[in-house]
Design a protein around this motif. Structure first.
Motif, PDB file in Angstrom:
ATOM      1  N   GLY A 129      -8.186   0.132  -5.157  1.00 50.20           N
ATOM      2  CA  GLY A 129      -7.680   0.040  -3.786  1.00 50.20           C
ATOM      3  C   GLY A 129      -7.440   1.412  -3.165  1.00 50.20           C
ATOM      4  O   GLY A 129      -7.666   1.618  -1.971  1.00 50.20           O
ATOM      5  N   SER A 169      -3.974  -2.520  -1.695  1.00 50.34           N
ATOM      6  CA  SER A 169      -4.734  -2.108  -0.504  1.00 50.34           C
ATOM      7  C   SER A 169      -4.538  -3.192   0.551  1.00 50.34           C
ATOM      8  O   SER A 169      -4.542  -4.382   0.232  1.00 50.34           O
ATOM      9  CB  SER A 169      -6.212  -1.987  -0.888  1.00 50.34           C
ATOM     10  OG  SER A 169      -7.045  -2.030   0.237  1.00 50.34           O
ATOM     11  N   PHE A 176       0.854  -1.186   0.000  1.00 54.31           N
ATOM     12  CA  PHE A 176       0.000   0.000   0.000  1.00 54.31           C
ATOM     13  C   PHE A 176       0.895   1.243   0.000  1.00 54.31           C
ATOM     14  O   PHE A 176       1.758   1.385   0.869  1.00 54.31           O
ATOM     15  CB  PHE A 176      -0.890  -0.010   1.249  1.00 54.31           C
ATOM     16  CG  PHE A 176      -1.735   1.224   1.387  1.00 54.31           C
ATOM     17  CD1 PHE A 176      -2.786   1.445   0.519  1.00 54.31           C
ATOM     18  CD2 PHE A 176      -1.476   2.161   2.381  1.00 54.31           C
ATOM     19  CE1 PHE A 176      -3.578   2.599   0.635  1.00 54.31           C
ATOM     20  CE2 PHE A 176      -2.255   3.307   2.512  1.00 54.31           C
ATOM     21  CZ  PHE A 176      -3.308   3.514   1.630  1.00 54.31           C
ATOM     22  N   SER A 217     -10.787  -3.377   5.342  1.00 52.40           N
ATOM     23  CA  SER A 217      -9.837  -2.562   4.577  1.00 52.40           C
ATOM     24  C   SER A 217      -9.046  -1.671   5.531  1.00 52.40           C
ATOM     25  O   SER A 217      -9.626  -0.994   6.386  1.00 52.40           O
ATOM     26  CB  SER A 217     -10.573  -1.667   3.571  1.00 52.40           C
ATOM     27  OG  SER A 217     -11.231  -2.451   2.622  1.00 52.40           O
ATOM     28  N   ASN A 218      -7.732  -1.673   5.362  1.00 48.68           N
ATOM     29  CA  ASN A 218      -6.804  -0.794   6.085  1.00 48.68           C
ATOM     30  C   ASN A 218      -6.643  -1.109   7.568  1.00 48.68           C
ATOM     31  O   ASN A 218      -5.938  -0.366   8.265  1.00 48.68           O
ATOM     32  CB  ASN A 218      -7.210   0.691   5.952  1.00 48.68           C
ATOM     33  CG  ASN A 218      -6.959   1.215   4.551  1.00 48.68           C
ATOM     34  OD1 ASN A 218      -6.212   0.604   3.803  1.00 48.68           O
ATOM     35  ND2 ASN A 218      -7.586   2.310   4.202  1.00 48.68           N
ATOM     36  N   SER A 256     -10.727   2.755  -2.384  1.00 47.18           N
ATOM     37  CA  SER A 256     -11.205   2.087  -1.161  1.00 47.18           C
ATOM     38  C   SER A 256     -10.779   2.857   0.082  1.00 47.18           C
ATOM     39  O   SER A 256     -11.562   3.065   1.004  1.00 47.18           O
ATOM     40  CB  SER A 256     -10.587   0.689  -1.038  1.00 47.18           C
ATOM     41  OG  SER A 256     -11.404  -0.271  -1.590  1.00 47.18           O
ATOM     42  N   THR A 257      -9.519   3.264   0.099  1.00 50.38           N
ATOM     43  CA  THR A 257      -9.010   4.003   1.261  1.00 50.38           C
ATOM     44  C   THR A 257      -9.805   5.289   1.454  1.00 50.38           C
ATOM     45  O   THR A 257     -10.189   5.636   2.572  1.00 50.38           O
ATOM     46  CB  THR A 257      -7.508   4.307   1.074  1.00 50.38           C
ATOM     47  OG1 THR A 257      -6.815   3.068   1.117  1.00 50.38           O
ATOM     48  CG2 THR A 257      -6.966   5.221   2.156  1.00 50.38           C
TER      49      THR A 257
END
Ligand code: TGC
Ligand code: FAD
Length: 411
Positions: free
Chosen positions: A110, A231, A65, A186-187, A113-114
């Motif tokens: 990705g 991601s 990432f 995610s993350n 997405s963040t």
């Protein structure tokens, strides 16, 4: 949270890839935008060309990432642009937000997405349901990209059906004790804060802010993904985590809390998927005009033209759909079912275009020299998260018939 380290983006390579992307606006939709919208679109597009597309293929190949982009996105105002300036947001409208998501996903789902998670799933619930203290403490840091956040709804055994979640809080007087786990977040391994949804002792879903470093809280990474490789995805594990009472979101109870956040994120995805589709179409169009077979550009064959003509038709329909949805959202009239229709349609449209575009590039289409295969693999996640393709179809079915097809199964 876990002490795993992640690439901070400094080691990523600039690929040999030259970004020749041009936007396509067949129905002159730009004429419906304000000068401010156009400026926002161009600013994000320029940033994507300068900072994202030169490195993103390398990040995806290495499963890394590009963390340094978080700060840059914060500076550009991509996180929570509709949040008021009082809390570090931009006070912009929903079309501005949509345009940003489209331009970012043009580079990679990705990275979008963040932005979706940070703005719609972390900042939005704090903004809409948080106390004044929570808003002041968290929103400016999240808006600037100083802190990264994640959103914990899905559990290993409760994906499409989040109402069955088993993560729970117990009232201990001065604090709550949180137990359970979340999957596919995610993350999560990189986040300072997590907005988590869990049931109280009465079985009512409550939202809470869990901070990195709280004892009993870890966020291991999920490895081995063939999709959204740029991601980071992980779990959230809660083992008797003490949650201060002031970390509970006071403004909402029940499943409608997390589902309201999803409305905003799904709206952003409807715009974002168009970005991925536009990038695939643009790449295939340019390639087809340059690639010679049987002594002429492959763009001159009827079968190639059929593919390209259908692509731009579907993109144009999606542009109209999202623009109208944006207007309804600005007027606070967009229904969850209308948002579901746009998310489902536009992601499916982007997947079809990615596959057709890949074919136009022949063997070159499977390489990282072009973005198409990466978009195609990313979209396999996008069609699943934030409600699967079929769940959104059932939401539309329920809306038009008035009958809920999700009903509990009885033997
Ligand atoms: P149901 O009984 O229909 O509803 C329960 C309560 O919620 C209300 N509601 C909504 N409120 C706001 N927005 C919506 N979209 C809403 N949908 C429903 C509803 O009115 C009711 O309120 P109340 O006051 O009567 O209690 O709920 P159900 O259990 O039958 O489920 C319905 C269903 C299947 C549609 C829903 O659970 C669903 O959408 N499932 C899909 C799950 C999902 O989308 N998960 C996403 C997880 S987060 C994620 O994927 C992030 S990816 C991040 C990235 O971009 O990287
Ligand atoms: P399931 O619910 O098990 O579904 C499997 C299949 O069954 C699907 O095809 C589905 O359509 C079908 N199905 C299920 N129920 C029905 C029904 N009633 N009728 C017909 N068909 C049905 N979640 C978060 O909370 N936060 C995040 O940040 C997050 N990020 C994600 C990132 C990635 C890369 C991925 C892949 C997922 C992420 N998710 C996140 C989870 C995501 O929201 C779920 O994967 C999604 O909601 C589907 O749940 P599931 O994977 O358990 O599939």
């Amino acid at each position: 949270m876990s002490s795993e380290t992640h690439n901070n983006g400094t080691a990523t390579q600039k690929s040999a890839f030259t970004d020749k992307y041009e936007y396509h606006d067949y129905y002159l939709m730009d004429e419906l935008l304000t000068p401010e919208h156009l400026l926002i679109k161009q600013t994000v597009r320029d940033w994507v060309k300068k900072s994202v597309t030169p490195i993103i293929e390398d990040c995806a190949q290495k499963c890394e990432f590009p963390f340094h982009l978080v700060k840059e996105m914060g500076e550009l105002g991509i996180f929570g642009p509709t949040v008021s300036t009082e809390y570090g947001g931009q006070g912009l409208d929903y079309i501005s937000y949509g345009l940003m998501m489209m331009e970012v996903e043009r580079a990679d789902s990705g990275i979008r997405s963040t932005a979706s998670v940070q703005g719609s799933l972390v900042m939005y619930p704090i903004y809409a349901f948080g106390s004044e203290e929570q808003k002041k403490k968290y929103l400016p840091k999240l808006a600037s990209g100083e802190w990264l956040g994640c959103f914990g709804l899905t559990e290993a055994n409760f994906g499409s059906n989040p109402s069955g979640m088993v993560s729970n809080i117990k009232d201990m007087g001065d604090y709550y004790l949180l137990n359970g786990s979340k999957m596919w977040i995610s993350n999560s391994p990189m986040s300072q804060v997590a907005v988590v949804w869990a049931k109280d002792e009465e079985g009512v879903i409550r939202g809470m802010i869990v901070e990195r470093g709280m004892e009993g809280f870890s966020a291991p990474e999920i490895h081995g993904k063939w999709s959204l490789r740029a991601s980071i995805t992980g779990e959230l594990v809660f083992d008797n985590v003490k949650i201060p009472k002031e970390n509970i979101l006071p403004g909402v109870k029940g499943l409608k809390g997390p589902l309201s956040c999803l409305n905003n994120a799904r709206y952003g995805i409807a715009w974002g998927a168009m970005g991925a589709a536009l990038d695939c179409y643009d790449t295939a169009l340019r390639y087809s005009k340059e690639r010679i077979q049987f002594d002429r550009p492959i763009a001159g064959f009827q079968l190639t033209q059929k593919k390209l003509a259908e692509m731009i038709t579907e993109i144009t329909k999606a542009q109209l759909l999202t623009w109208r949805l944006g207007v309804l959202k600005n007027e606070n009239r967009a229904t969850p079912a209308q948002i579901s229709m746009a998310k489902r349609n536009n992601v499916a449209m982007a997947m079809t275009i990615a596959r057709e575009a890949r074919q136009i590039l022949g063997g070159m289409g499977i390489t990282g020299e072009y973005s198409i295969m990466r978009h195609m693999m990313n979209l396999e996640s996008v069609v699943t998260y934030e409600g699967t393709h079929d769940i959104h179809l059932l939401i539309t079915g329920m809306d038009v018939t008035g009958i809920n097809a999700f009903g509990n199964y009885e033997e």
